[in-house]
Design a protein around this motif. Structure first.
Motif, mmCIF file in Angstrom:
data_model
loop_
_atom_site.group_PDB
_atom_site.id
_atom_site.type_symbol
_atom_site.label_atom_id
_atom_site.label_comp_id
_atom_site.label_asym_id
_atom_site.label_seq_id
_atom_site.Cartn_x
_atom_site.Cartn_y
_atom_site.Cartn_z
ATOM 1 N N GLY A 52 1.859 -18.525 0.929
ATOM 2 C CA GLY A 52 0.440 -18.196 0.885
ATOM 3 C C GLY A 52 0.169 -16.953 0.077
ATOM 4 N N PRO A 53 -1.099 -16.717 -0.212
ATOM 5 C CA PRO A 53 -1.467 -15.592 -1.072
ATOM 6 C C PRO A 53 -1.351 -14.236 -0.382
ATOM 7 C CG PRO A 53 -3.426 -16.763 -0.342
ATOM 8 C CD PRO A 53 -2.253 -17.531 0.159
ATOM 9 N N VAL A 54 -0.938 -13.267 -1.159
ATOM 10 C CA VAL A 54 -0.852 -11.881 -0.703
ATOM 11 C C VAL A 54 -1.306 -11.017 -1.878
ATOM 12 C CG1 VAL A 54 0.686 -10.023 0.027
ATOM 13 C CG2 VAL A 54 1.117 -12.351 0.802
ATOM 14 N N ASP A 76 9.882 -15.416 -4.912
ATOM 15 C CA ASP A 76 9.958 -15.516 -6.365
ATOM 16 C C ASP A 76 8.620 -15.896 -6.989
ATOM 17 O OD1 ASP A 76 12.593 -14.729 -6.714
ATOM 18 O OD2 ASP A 76 13.351 -16.740 -6.339
ATOM 19 N N ASP A 77 7.623 -16.205 -6.171
ATOM 20 C CA ASP A 77 6.312 -16.595 -6.695
ATOM 21 C C ASP A 77 5.355 -15.410 -6.740
ATOM 22 O OD1 ASP A 77 6.066 -16.354 -3.943
ATOM 23 O OD2 ASP A 77 4.691 -18.046 -3.742
ATOM 24 N N VAL A 78 5.839 -14.313 -7.306
ATOM 25 C CA VAL A 78 5.056 -13.084 -7.410
ATOM 26 C C VAL A 78 4.494 -12.970 -8.819
ATOM 27 C CG1 VAL A 78 5.205 -10.568 -7.360
ATOM 28 C CG2 VAL A 78 6.434 -11.918 -5.662
ATOM 29 N N TYR A 79 3.208 -12.679 -8.896
ATOM 30 C CA TYR A 79 2.536 -12.491 -10.173
ATOM 31 C C TYR A 79 1.738 -11.197 -10.089
ATOM 32 C CZ TYR A 79 3.671 -17.376 -10.356
ATOM 33 O OH TYR A 79 4.352 -18.557 -10.313
#
Length: 105
Positions: A52-54, A76-79
């Motif tokens: 989920g989003p953070v 690993d899904d960090v932008y």
């Protein structure tokens, strides 16, 4: 690349970082990057959801904040939003950057 990285002579470290992202993933590559730069991160326990989003916010202009924050986020899904200099660090790094363009009035 951020002009400060040229000044401090650490541009070569980001070339290796770009390769590391492809082989060990974003989170582990950030940990390796900080180790190469001899930066130790000491934090209190932070509960970050695994899905989920953070949104995290850093306002320090060093250009290293996203990597420091990413080192203790086990995902690993960090932008992150960043200036154009960050997008010049390599294709794998750029895949985690949402470039923000701004101009002064």
């Amino acid at each position: 690349m951020n002009p400060l990285f040229y000044f401090f002579g650490i541009t070569h470290i980001f070339k290796q970082f770009n390769k590391d992202i492809q082989t060990v993933g974003w989170h582990n590559a950030n940990n390796k990057l900080l180790k190469r730069l001899k930066i130790r991160v000491k934090t209190q326990r932070v509960d970050i959801p695994s899905k989920g989003p953070v949104i995290l916010y850093a306002n320090h202009p060093t250009g290293l904040d996203p990597y420091v924050l990413s080192s203790f986020i086990p995902r690993d899904d960090v932008y992150f939003l960043s200036d154009i200099y960050q997008t010049l660090k390599g294709e794998a790094v750029s895949s985690h950057i949402i470039p923000v363009y701004y101009s002064s009035w």
